[in-house]
Design a protein around this motif. Structure first.
Motif, PDB file in Angstrom:
ATOM      1  N   ASP A 195      46.926  48.228  46.282  1.00  0.00           N
ATOM      2  CA  ASP A 195      48.347  48.588  46.265  1.00  0.00           C
ATOM      3  C   ASP A 195      48.724  49.275  44.949  1.00  0.00           C
ATOM      4  OD1 ASP A 195      49.576  46.853  48.762  1.00  0.00           O
ATOM      5  OD2 ASP A 195      47.859  45.888  47.793  1.00  0.00           O
ATOM      6  N   ALA A 196      48.156  48.804  43.848  1.00  0.00           N
ATOM      7  CA  ALA A 196      48.459  49.404  42.553  1.00  0.00           C
ATOM      8  C   ALA A 196      47.868  50.806  42.454  1.00  0.00           C
ATOM      9  CB  ALA A 196      47.911  48.522  41.422  1.00  0.00           C
TER      10      ALA A 196
ATOM     11  N   ASP B 206      40.471  43.384  58.025  1.00  0.00           N
ATOM     12  CA  ASP B 206      41.937  43.259  57.923  1.00  0.00           C
ATOM     13  C   ASP B 206      42.459  44.036  56.718  1.00  0.00           C
ATOM     14  OD1 ASP B 206      42.115  41.703  60.180  1.00  0.00           O
ATOM     15  OD2 ASP B 206      42.136  39.781  59.101  1.00  0.00           O
ATOM     16  N   ASP B 207      41.732  43.970  55.589  1.00  0.00           N
ATOM     17  CA  ASP B 207      42.141  44.725  54.402  1.00  0.00           C
ATOM     18  C   ASP B 207      42.082  46.233  54.661  1.00  0.00           C
ATOM     19  OD1 ASP B 207      42.650  42.482  52.891  1.00  0.00           O
ATOM     20  OD2 ASP B 207      40.639  42.408  52.010  1.00  0.00           O
ATOM     21  N   VAL B 208      41.028  46.661  55.321  1.00  0.00           N
ATOM     22  CA  VAL B 208      40.896  48.089  55.641  1.00  0.00           C
ATOM     23  C   VAL B 208      42.087  48.549  56.470  1.00  0.00           C
ATOM     24  CG1 VAL B 208      39.533  49.803  56.897  1.00  0.00           C
ATOM     25  CG2 VAL B 208      38.379  48.104  55.462  1.00  0.00           C
ATOM     26  N   ARG B 209      42.445  47.761  57.465  1.00  0.00           N
ATOM     27  CA  ARG B 209      43.563  48.151  58.332  1.00  0.00           C
ATOM     28  C   ARG B 209      44.898  48.133  57.577  1.00  0.00           C
ATOM     29  NH1 ARG B 209      39.945  45.609  61.903  1.00  0.00           N
ATOM     30  NH2 ARG B 209      39.475  46.928  63.703  1.00  0.00           N
ATOM     31  N   ARG B 210      45.083  47.127  56.739  1.00  0.00           N
ATOM     32  CA  ARG B 210      46.354  47.034  56.006  1.00  0.00           C
ATOM     33  C   ARG B 210      46.529  48.201  55.041  1.00  0.00           C
ATOM     34  NH1 ARG B 210      48.168  45.475  51.177  1.00  0.00           N
ATOM     35  NH2 ARG B 210      46.093  44.880  50.436  1.00  0.00           N
ATOM     36  N   VAL B 211      45.508  48.473  54.235  1.00  0.00           N
ATOM     37  CA  VAL B 211      45.601  49.578  53.282  1.00  0.00           C
ATOM     38  C   VAL B 211      45.587  50.913  54.018  1.00  0.00           C
ATOM     39  CG1 VAL B 211      44.487  50.687  51.311  1.00  0.00           C
ATOM     40  CG2 VAL B 211      44.548  48.191  51.461  1.00  0.00           C
ATOM     41  N   GLY B 212      44.824  50.973  55.108  1.00  0.00           N
ATOM     42  CA  GLY B 212      44.775  52.197  55.893  1.00  0.00           C
ATOM     43  C   GLY B 212      46.138  52.598  56.412  1.00  0.00           C
ATOM     44  N   ARG B 213      46.940  51.607  56.829  1.00  0.00           N
ATOM     45  CA  ARG B 213      48.291  51.922  57.294  1.00  0.00           C
ATOM     46  C   ARG B 213      49.137  52.513  56.162  1.00  0.00           C
ATOM     47  NH1 ARG B 213      47.355  47.388  60.795  1.00  0.00           N
ATOM     48  NH2 ARG B 213      47.936  45.893  59.158  1.00  0.00           N
TER      49      ARG B 213
ATOM     50  N   PHE C 177      48.856  56.791  42.825  1.00  0.00           N
ATOM     51  CA  PHE C 177      48.844  58.054  43.563  1.00  0.00           C
ATOM     52  C   PHE C 177      50.264  58.552  43.790  1.00  0.00           C
ATOM     53  CE2 PHE C 177      49.419  60.321  47.530  1.00  0.00           C
ATOM     54  CZ  PHE C 177      48.499  61.352  47.420  1.00  0.00           C
ATOM     55  N   SER C 178      51.134  57.660  44.234  1.00  0.00           N
ATOM     56  CA  SER C 178      52.510  58.048  44.544  1.00  0.00           C
ATOM     57  C   SER C 178      53.268  58.527  43.305  1.00  0.00           C
ATOM     58  CB  SER C 178      53.250  56.865  45.166  1.00  0.00           C
ATOM     59  OG  SER C 178      52.649  56.482  46.383  1.00  0.00           O
ATOM     60  N   ARG C 179      52.869  58.046  42.150  1.00  0.00           N
ATOM     61  CA  ARG C 179      53.562  58.408  40.916  1.00  0.00           C
ATOM     62  C   ARG C 179      52.940  59.606  40.213  1.00  0.00           C
ATOM     63  NH1 ARG C 179      52.589  56.466  35.660  1.00  0.00           N
ATOM     64  NH2 ARG C 179      51.014  55.056  36.541  1.00  0.00           N
TER      65      ARG C 179
END
Length: 509
Positions: A56-57, A6-13, A62-64
């Protein structure tokens, strides 16, 4: 370290959203923006994290810190170095390859067979027999080094692996045109041949190696008792896109028993195009060829390849298995085919093949050929527009997808030094301005702007936008020519000579 599915799928999205954003961002906004000095100082001052962060952090970081500042080669007007945008299927393939994380040295697993099939495809493209040797490597520099290492072993006159070059009493020589890539000098130095033993052959008006000069130099060296090792011809130089007369050079090499290597890292894929199919058919006459899928085939780096017609010579040059113990692998068992480590220097090898394999299967070779043909047509359009404009000047004949030109209004033609300074400043201002991204180079000693179009996103309107920006910036700079000369632009934007003491060319592979 253990993730639930579930974690893989959530972060993967979230990662897929970031990938989509990168691909969208690549075509919007400026072509290039320098990394902010303040952020660079933050990174330089930060030590290695002792405690971990939530996914998430990390993605926020990465985004920053990463995502907003790409090189820019995904933009349709990035025409500087030979850097293509990535095909989307190849991006997904990279993720799948990383998830499998195969060691592509040996054993009977999928990645080995995928690499073998990709290499067979490339052999078919350039006209080599399927029995030839081959290897996927990091890029053109490693491909050229690998090929020349095989040439040294096959043509060096002594057992180089046992005795080294100390057993060679003759001077080994390498023949390269004055347009040859600087990595060839590095290869010569690393292989113990030495830069002083490179014979630099002059080029003709179209920047192609002169066969008469090559022949004359070979005869002089043979008469002096030296040992010509290899001729390196180019199928698309990075500087001007020139293609050496491959068929004639192959005949000279055959006559004098010299290895022929063709550096086709950039241009060899054009053999699949209608424009260069016939001219590049002579690739099949070479002993070895370098070809980079991460240039004109839109594959993400790293993805280079080297093909060697004599697979036995390639294996002999690198294998540590004694010949009497060598086997051809066991396709039915754990061992699998012959280890790729027997054909090159790397032992640990990542999966470079999957992104090539999936991209070609997705698009098909015909679609990739059309990308190459479209890029060539755009280069021809750019060349025509420059020829038609009194304020612009072509600096070399157009070949493949390379166009060298400069801003040169008629009233400045009498001052070559000013034109050089003007165009050096123009390149920097154009790159920082974000409208388009060209490279600077030297053409017969004069400074030029260089466009190399290897981008499936580029369109005719991008030619017009780029030239309009060049002319506008050129006019602004020319209006204050005295200040321009005083800036001594040449000192801070120096482009060294290809084979001079200044070192390697600014062109990259």
């Amino acid at each position: 370290m253990v993730w639930s599915s579930d974690d893989v799928r959530r972060v993967g999205r979230q990662v897929v959203e970031l990938i989509a954003g990168q691909l969208e961002q690549a075509t919007d906004g400026p072509v290039f923006r320098p990394y902010p000095q303040a952020l660079a100082e933050v990174l330089a001052a930060e030590g290695i994290p002792r405690q971990g962060s939530e996914p998430d952090a990390v993605l926020d970081d990465f985004s920053r810190l990463v995502g907003p500042y790409p090189l820019g080669n995904g933009h349709p007007r990035f025409w500087a170095w030979v850097c293509s945008p990535p095909a989307v299927m190849a991006v997904f393939a990279e993720a799948l390859a990383a998830a499998m994380n195969p060691h592509c040295d040996v054993a009977n697993h999928a990645a080995i067979h995928i690499e073998r099939q990709v290499l067979d495809w490339f052999k078919d493209i350039i006209g080599f027999p399927r029995s030839s040797g081959g290897l996927l490597v990091s890029g053109g520099s490693m491909a050229n080094l690998t090929a020349l290492a095989v040439a040294r072993h096959a043509k060096g006159g002594v057992n180089v692996r046992r005795e080294g070059l100390q057993g060679q009493r003759q001077k080994l020589l390498l023949y390269v045109s004055e347009e040859g890539h600087s990595c060839l000098r590095k290869a010569s130095e690393l292989l113990g041949i030495g830069s002083a033993n490179i014979r630099v052959i002059p080029t003709d008006a179209r920047f192609r190696m002169r066969v008469d000069e090559l022949t004359a130099q070979l005869l002089l060296d043979l008469a002096a008792g030296h040992r010509p090792l290899a001729v390196v011809a180019s199928a698309g130089t990075t500087n001007t896109g020139s293609i050496d007369p491959l068929e004639e050079i192959a005949e000279v090499c055959r006559r004098h028993a010299v290895w022929l290597h063709v550096d086709g890292a950039y241009g060899a894929p054009a053999v699949v195009s209608r424009h260069y199919r016939e001219q590049l058919s002579a690739l099949s006459l070479a002993d070895s060829v370098a070809l980079d899928p991460h240039k004109w085939l839109q594959i993400p780096v790293e993805a280079g390849s080297v093909l060697v017609k004599d697979a036995g010579a390639m294996r002999d040059a690198f294998s540590l298995v004694p010949p009497y113990l060598r086997q051809d692998g066991n396709a039915q068992g754990v061992e699998g085919p012959i280890s790729f480590a027997e054909f090159g220097f790397e032992q640990t090898r990542g999966s470079r093949a999957l992104k090539i394999w999936m991209t070609i299967r997705h698009h098909g070779l015909d679609a990739l050929a059309r990308v190459i043909e479209d890029n060539i047509e755009l280069a021809r359009l750019l060349y025509r527009r420059v020829e038609e404009d009194a304020e612009l000047e072509v600096m070399a004949p157009q070949e493949l997808s390379v166009v060298c030109f400069r801003y040169a209004p008629p009233h400045l033609h009498s001052d070559p030094a000013l034109l050089d300074a003007l165009n050096r400043a123009l390149v920097e201002r154009l790159q920082l301005g974000g409208e388009a991204f060209l490279a600077g180079t030297l053409v017969r000693g004069a400074y030029a702007l260089r466009a190399c179009i290897v981008n499936y996103l580029s369109r005719p309107q991008d030619v017009e936008i780029t030239l309009a920006a060049v002319k506008r910036l050129g006019a602004e700079l020319a209006a204050d020519s005295e200040a321009l000369v005083a800036m001594d632009v040449a000192a801070h934007l120096h482009t060294p000579e290809q084979w001079g003491e200044a070192g390697a060319s600014s062109m990259t592979k």
